[in-house]
Scaffold this active site. Structure first.
Site, PDB file in Angstrom:
ATOM      1  N   THR A  93       0.838  -1.196   0.000  1.00  0.00           N
ATOM      2  CA  THR A  93       0.000   0.000   0.000  1.00  0.00           C
ATOM      3  C   THR A  93       0.873   1.246   0.000  1.00  0.00           C
ATOM      4  OG1 THR A  93      -0.106   0.209   2.417  1.00  0.00           O
ATOM      5  CG2 THR A  93      -1.747  -1.214   1.376  1.00  0.00           C
ATOM      6  N   CYS A 114       4.075  12.290  -6.186  1.00  0.00           N
ATOM      7  CA  CYS A 114       4.993  11.158  -6.277  1.00  0.00           C
ATOM      8  C   CYS A 114       4.435  10.093  -7.217  1.00  0.00           C
ATOM      9  CB  CYS A 114       5.211  10.535  -4.901  1.00  0.00           C
ATOM     10  SG  CYS A 114       6.080  11.580  -3.739  1.00  0.00           S
ATOM     11  N   HIS A 143       8.257   3.963  -4.548  1.00  0.00           N
ATOM     12  CA  HIS A 143       7.569   5.244  -4.314  1.00  0.00           C
ATOM     13  C   HIS A 143       8.649   6.318  -4.360  1.00  0.00           C
ATOM     14  CE1 HIS A 143       4.680   7.616  -1.431  1.00  0.00           C
ATOM     15  NE2 HIS A 143       5.346   8.441  -2.226  1.00  0.00           N
TER      16      HIS A 143
END
Length: 187
Positions: A33, A39, A56
């Protein structure tokens, strides 16, 4: 030992991937998650081996060619780390497929970092020969993303972002006590 494979987020082992991180697994019980604004998260997997991962990143690159402690924030580093970790875990480069998310423009008047991030991710994956099978980039909403690497399933939820200035009211100060005649207050 019984292994179960499911896409039920309530029963899955959740791994939250924050800015500058990546995670790779072949565990069918893991859901990755993250929450994204400008981003980007790349969800890359080998559907045959079941190995998959998510990264990420904050910016496409440092712009000055440096490789320092801040490198984890940049897309080039994040993509290289994710792909190399996938290959180390048994994924085959020729079978990799990607899904990319994020790249929103959350604030007016600022440069569109989100669009630069999305363009970078698309270009990087194209140059690496990794097909993008799904993407959701741009727009003005943040995203909550859940990725099940074993199945390739992704669930995205848009998060409302209110950039309108709030009407701020200052509390009314209490009335000052009346000063008796002849008294002097010194500060």
């Amino acid at each position: 030992m019984t292994s179960f494979h499911h896409d039920d987020p309530e029963r899955a082992v959740k791994v939250h991937v924050t800015q500058g991180e990546s995670h790779v697994t072949a565990d069918p019980n893991v859901v990755m998650t993250t929450v994204l604004g400008s981003c980007i998260a790349a969800c890359i997997r080998d559907p045959q081996s079941g190995v998959g991962g998510m990264n990420h990143f904050l910016l496409p690159d440092s712009g000055d060619g440096r490789r320092d402690g801040d490198a984890v924030r940049y897309g080039a580093y994040a993509m290289e780390v994710l792909i190399n970790d996938l290959l180390k875990r048994g994924a085959r480069r020729e079978r990799l497929e990607a899904k990319i998310f994020g790249g929103a423009k959350l604030f007016d008047g600022l440069s569109d970092v989100g669009a630069s991030n999305a363009a970078f991710a698309e270009r990087f994956l194209r140059d690496e020969g990794i097909p993008i099978v799904s993407s959701s980039t741009g727009g003005v909403s943040a995203r909550r993303v859940e990725f099940w690497p074993a199945s390739g399933r992704v669930r995205q939820r848009l998060v409302a972002v209110d950039n309108a200035p709030q009407d701020v009211r200052r509390p009314t100060p209490p009335p000052m006590p009346a000063v008796a005649s002849g008294d002097v207050d010194l500060f």
